[in-house]
Design a protein around this motif. Structure first.
Motif, mmCIF file in Angstrom:
data_model
loop_
_atom_site.group_PDB
_atom_site.id
_atom_site.type_symbol
_atom_site.label_atom_id
_atom_site.label_comp_id
_atom_site.label_asym_id
_atom_site.label_seq_id
_atom_site.Cartn_x
_atom_site.Cartn_y
_atom_site.Cartn_z
ATOM 1 N N GLU A 1 -12.763 6.960 -1.527
ATOM 2 C CA GLU A 1 -12.366 6.039 -0.446
ATOM 3 C C GLU A 1 -11.517 4.886 -0.970
ATOM 4 O O GLU A 1 -11.060 4.037 -0.202
ATOM 5 C CB GLU A 1 -13.599 5.525 0.306
ATOM 6 C CG GLU A 1 -14.478 4.531 -0.434
ATOM 7 C CD GLU A 1 -15.346 5.168 -1.519
ATOM 8 O OE1 GLU A 1 -15.327 6.396 -1.634
ATOM 9 O OE2 GLU A 1 -16.003 4.411 -2.252
ATOM 10 N N LYS A 2 -11.316 4.854 -2.299
ATOM 11 C CA LYS A 2 -10.449 3.828 -2.895
ATOM 12 C C LYS A 2 -9.266 4.489 -3.592
ATOM 13 O O LYS A 2 -8.581 3.858 -4.392
ATOM 14 C CB LYS A 2 -11.248 2.997 -3.912
ATOM 15 C CG LYS A 2 -12.267 2.088 -3.263
ATOM 16 C CD LYS A 2 -11.592 0.932 -2.583
ATOM 17 C CE LYS A 2 -12.341 0.486 -1.354
ATOM 18 N NZ LYS A 2 -11.525 -0.429 -0.540
ATOM 19 N N PHE B 1 -6.697 2.369 1.647
ATOM 20 C CA PHE B 1 -7.775 2.897 0.813
ATOM 21 C C PHE B 1 -7.502 2.696 -0.671
ATOM 22 O O PHE B 1 -7.355 3.639 -1.442
ATOM 23 C CB PHE B 1 -8.020 4.360 1.175
ATOM 24 C CG PHE B 1 -8.506 4.518 2.595
ATOM 25 C CD1 PHE B 1 -9.783 4.113 2.956
ATOM 26 C CD2 PHE B 1 -7.669 5.008 3.580
ATOM 27 C CE1 PHE B 1 -10.231 4.215 4.258
ATOM 28 C CE2 PHE B 1 -8.104 5.122 4.898
ATOM 29 C CZ PHE B 1 -9.394 4.727 5.237
ATOM 30 N N ILE B 2 -7.425 1.446 -1.054
ATOM 31 C CA ILE B 2 -7.356 1.059 -2.466
ATOM 32 C C ILE B 2 -8.275 -0.156 -2.633
ATOM 33 O O ILE B 2 -8.642 -0.789 -1.648
ATOM 34 C CB ILE B 2 -5.911 0.727 -2.933
ATOM 35 C CG1 ILE B 2 -5.242 -0.287 -1.984
ATOM 36 C CG2 ILE B 2 -5.073 1.990 -3.058
ATOM 37 C CD1 ILE B 2 -3.877 -0.753 -2.467
ATOM 38 N N PHE C 1 -4.636 11.498 -9.965
ATOM 39 C CA PHE C 1 -5.198 10.174 -10.240
ATOM 40 C C PHE C 1 -6.260 9.804 -9.195
ATOM 41 O O PHE C 1 -6.038 9.949 -7.994
ATOM 42 C CB PHE C 1 -4.115 9.096 -10.171
ATOM 43 C CG PHE C 1 -3.307 8.966 -11.417
ATOM 44 C CD1 PHE C 1 -3.881 8.487 -12.581
ATOM 45 C CD2 PHE C 1 -1.958 9.315 -11.429
ATOM 46 C CE1 PHE C 1 -3.126 8.342 -13.745
ATOM 47 C CE2 PHE C 1 -1.200 9.179 -12.581
ATOM 48 C CZ PHE C 1 -1.776 8.693 -13.745
ATOM 49 N N TYR D 1 -9.466 6.576 -8.491
ATOM 50 C CA TYR D 1 -9.850 5.233 -8.924
ATOM 51 C C TYR D 1 -11.295 5.210 -9.442
ATOM 52 O O TYR D 1 -12.230 5.590 -8.742
ATOM 53 C CB TYR D 1 -9.698 4.241 -7.769
ATOM 54 C CG TYR D 1 -10.046 2.825 -8.175
ATOM 55 C CD1 TYR D 1 -9.179 2.071 -8.959
ATOM 56 C CD2 TYR D 1 -11.250 2.253 -7.792
ATOM 57 C CE1 TYR D 1 -9.502 0.780 -9.346
ATOM 58 C CE2 TYR D 1 -11.574 0.958 -8.176
ATOM 59 C CZ TYR D 1 -10.696 0.229 -8.948
ATOM 60 O OH TYR D 1 -11.016 -1.051 -9.332
ATOM 61 N N SER E 1 -6.561 6.181 -2.196
ATOM 62 C CA SER E 1 -5.457 6.407 -1.245
ATOM 63 C C SER E 1 -5.632 7.717 -0.468
ATOM 64 O O SER E 1 -6.743 8.212 -0.321
ATOM 65 C CB SER E 1 -4.097 6.310 -1.954
ATOM 66 O OG SER E 1 -3.814 7.458 -2.690
ATOM 67 N N ASP E 2 -4.544 8.258 0.056
ATOM 68 C CA ASP E 2 -4.644 9.440 0.933
ATOM 69 C C ASP E 2 -5.202 10.661 0.194
ATOM 70 O O ASP E 2 -5.844 11.515 0.800
ATOM 71 C CB ASP E 2 -3.287 9.745 1.572
ATOM 72 C CG ASP E 2 -2.177 9.831 0.549
ATOM 73 O OD1 ASP E 2 -2.305 9.172 -0.519
ATOM 74 O OD2 ASP E 2 -1.197 10.548 0.774
ATOM 75 N N ILE F 1 -8.863 10.403 0.499
ATOM 76 C CA ILE F 1 -9.302 10.663 1.876
ATOM 77 C C ILE F 1 -9.328 12.174 2.142
ATOM 78 O O ILE F 1 -10.175 12.668 2.887
ATOM 79 C CB ILE F 1 -8.407 9.907 2.889
ATOM 80 C CG1 ILE F 1 -8.481 8.400 2.635
ATOM 81 C CG2 ILE F 1 -8.814 10.214 4.332
ATOM 82 C CD1 ILE F 1 -9.876 7.798 2.611
ATOM 83 N N TYR G 1 0.844 -1.205 0.000
ATOM 84 C CA TYR G 1 0.000 0.000 0.000
ATOM 85 C C TYR G 1 0.875 1.248 0.000
ATOM 86 O O TYR G 1 0.682 2.162 -0.801
ATOM 87 C CB TYR G 1 -0.919 -0.012 1.220
ATOM 88 C CG TYR G 1 -1.826 1.205 1.310
ATOM 89 C CD1 TYR G 1 -2.765 1.468 0.308
ATOM 90 C CD2 TYR G 1 -1.738 2.102 2.378
ATOM 91 C CE1 TYR G 1 -3.592 2.570 0.383
ATOM 92 C CE2 TYR G 1 -2.563 3.213 2.460
ATOM 93 C CZ TYR G 1 -3.495 3.444 1.462
ATOM 94 O OH TYR G 1 -4.311 4.541 1.520
ATOM 95 N N ALA H 1 -13.415 5.379 5.765
ATOM 96 C CA ALA H 1 -12.884 6.688 5.357
ATOM 97 C C ALA H 1 -13.417 7.768 6.290
ATOM 98 O O ALA H 1 -12.674 8.649 6.736
ATOM 99 C CB ALA H 1 -13.268 6.979 3.911
#
Lengths: 281, 219
Positions: free
Chosen positions: B198-199, A74-75, B153, B155, B201-202, B205, A40, B24
């Motif tokens: 929420e998919k 969070f992926i 980027f 998702y 990464s930071d 978030i 991650y 999240a």
């Protein structure tokens, strides 16, 4: 331009992360949580967890691992291995998986692809195809980690999977898997040319160049990798290798590394970008 | 729960993974509860409408749970709502999925499917990819995207996209194999993304955090 996803694959047996060759001869490498955290932080685009023995013994032991991972990583998380029914799928989605990966169950009952994709959305249903090349050059689909013969032609099956409403296909070359000898580019090219859904290539990468060569030759959407990254993690974290079961002596001797040039995800992505292949950094 | 703590309801209409949306929210200190209850929605300080799956199925479930009017009246009276993926699409007038189906009609526009062919090249559907979001004609400063750089980027995982009638509502666009589509909208109290923060990464978030901050849901 297409952004290629890099997906570390974590094979799970009980509480451990394991790795085999040709999907067999499993060896314990460590704790799944340590690997997941490292991947991650290192830029994994998704994670996939496969319960590699569940299919054989009909059990699901992944739930704790999924929930722990989904709490702070969070992926997207895909989960496979031993999922037989709609309620099995529902259960892993409930504990934090975003997608499920099906093989044995849908070969036994192809209607399950339709039912599941209608219920959970196509994009939630990933179908894994384990291909073995026969002596006559034909590729046949196997189940249970390449153990069970089905006699089904891989390409006909891939078309049917697409038409039935699956969201993605993982194509694994069982012959190449775990060997580090490079991908079966013929197999993967043919699959990606005959389906209209995203294709994830898996099995055989030993070097970064293998991945570059594969993507340049293909219209694939993602690459799933395990040995290449696992061995790098072990190199970087030798002191953390621990396990409650299994023989980890071979890891310390690094005997199985000779066909691999391990790298981490960031190294690989940097190389891809140098080769004009887009990915997320 | 302290008396002045704001309550966010994650609307559960029984499709898709709400676990990550909840995680999240927890991570950034948003007091969020997953609920199927009309009363919870009516008493909420803010709403999150997530979702994965089929548009028709989702509308049917919302209807069965008797949530449609509750959501509409809350949003029309100014309660902040954050739509994600299918949750974005449900805010629109209608979808072309399986003929035609009506949505919540809080934003006027139609949901369309990615077509199989673009510039002679096969476009793969679903669009499952980390793809870039870029500015439309709106600055991100006053939006939940304010911490992101242009072309970040995010998702994506979807087969349909939204076509807002009013182009001013488009916050970001995204390009998939030569096809440009609206990847997020912002209009008054409505904020919604086609991608999954929420998919993502930071960076993703940070969108939750800024949405919470801007709507005074977290201190």
């Amino acid at each position: 331009m297409k952004t290629i996803r890099i997906i570390p694959r974590l094979d799970i047996k009980g509480p451990n992360l394991v790795k085999g060759i040709h999907l067999e001869g499993l060896r314990v490498l460590g704790k799944p949580a340590d690997f997941a955290k490292y991947y991650y932080e290192n830029g994994a685009d998704e994670l996939i967890f496969m319960d590699v023995v569940a299919s054989l013994y009909e059990r699901n032991s992944l739930h704790d691992i999924i929930s722990e991972t989904a709490k702070n990583k969070f992926i997207p998380i895909t989960v496979g291995g031993g999922l037989r029914t709609i309620s099995d799928i529902k259960e892993v989605l409930r504990v934090g998986a975003d997608k499920v990966c099906l093989n044995t169950a849908v070969i036994k009952d192809p209607e399950l692809i339709k039912t599941a994709s209608r219920k959970f959305g196509s994009s939630t249903i990933v179908v894994s195809i384990e291909a073995i090349k026969e002596e006559n050059g034909k590729y046949l689909a196997y189940t249970d980690n390449g153990r069970e013969y089905t006699g089904i032609d891989v390409f006909e099956w891939a078309k049917k999977v697409d038409e039935s409403g699956a969201g993605e296909i993982v194509i694994t070359s069982v012959d190449k898997e775990g060997t580090g000898q490079g991908f079966d580019i013929d197999l993967i090219s043919k699959i990606s040319s005959i389906v209209d859904i995203p294709v994830i290539a898996h099995g055989g990468a030993g070097t970064k160049q293998h991945v570059v060569d594969l993507i340049k030759e293909n219209t694939i959407d993602a690459v799933m990798l395990s040995s290449l990254f696992h061995y790098q993690f072990i190199k970087e974290n030798e002191s953390r290798i621990s396990s409650e079961e299994g023989n980890i002596e071979f890891l310390k001797q690094k005997r199985s590394f000779h066909t691999f040039e391990p790298c981490n995800i960031l190294d690989l992505k940097t190389t891809l970008i140098e080769n004009k292949i887009e990915c997320r950094i | 729960m302290t008396k002045n703590e704001k309550k966010v309801i994650i609307i559960d209409y029984q499709l898709g993974n709400l676990f990550s949306v909840k995680q999240a929210c927890d991570t950034i200190g948003l007091n969020a509860v997953i609920s199927t209850s009309k009363d919870d929605i009516l008493s909420a300080d803010a709403l999150i409408l997530p979702g994965v799956g089929a548009f028709i199925e989702a509308m049917k479930n919302l209807e069965k749970l008797d949530l449609i009017n509750a959501i509409k009246s809350k949003v029309n009276s100014g309660t902040p709502i954050f739509g994600i993926c299918l949750g974005l699409q449900l805010l629109f007038t209608k979808s072309e999925e399986f003929g035609s189906a009506n949505g919540l009609d809080l934003i006027s526009g139609v949901i369309k499917k990615f077509s199989g062919d673009l510039d002679g090249e096969k476009i793969k559907v679903p669009h499952i990819m980390w793809n870039r979001i870029y500015m439309s004609n709106k600055s991100w400063t006053e939006t939940p995207l304010r911490d992101l750089k242009d072309y970040e980027f995010m998702y994506f995982i979807h087969s349909y996209y939204v076509n807002p009638d009013n182009l001013d509502f488009i916050l970001t666009n995204t390009n998939y194999s030569g096809k440009e589509f609206c990847s997020s909208v912002m209009h008054k109290n409505i904020f919604a993304t086609q991608f999954h923060p929420e998919k993502s990464s930071d960076k993703g978030i940070s969108i939750y955090k800024n949405w919470g901050l801007m709507n005074k849901l977290i201190p």
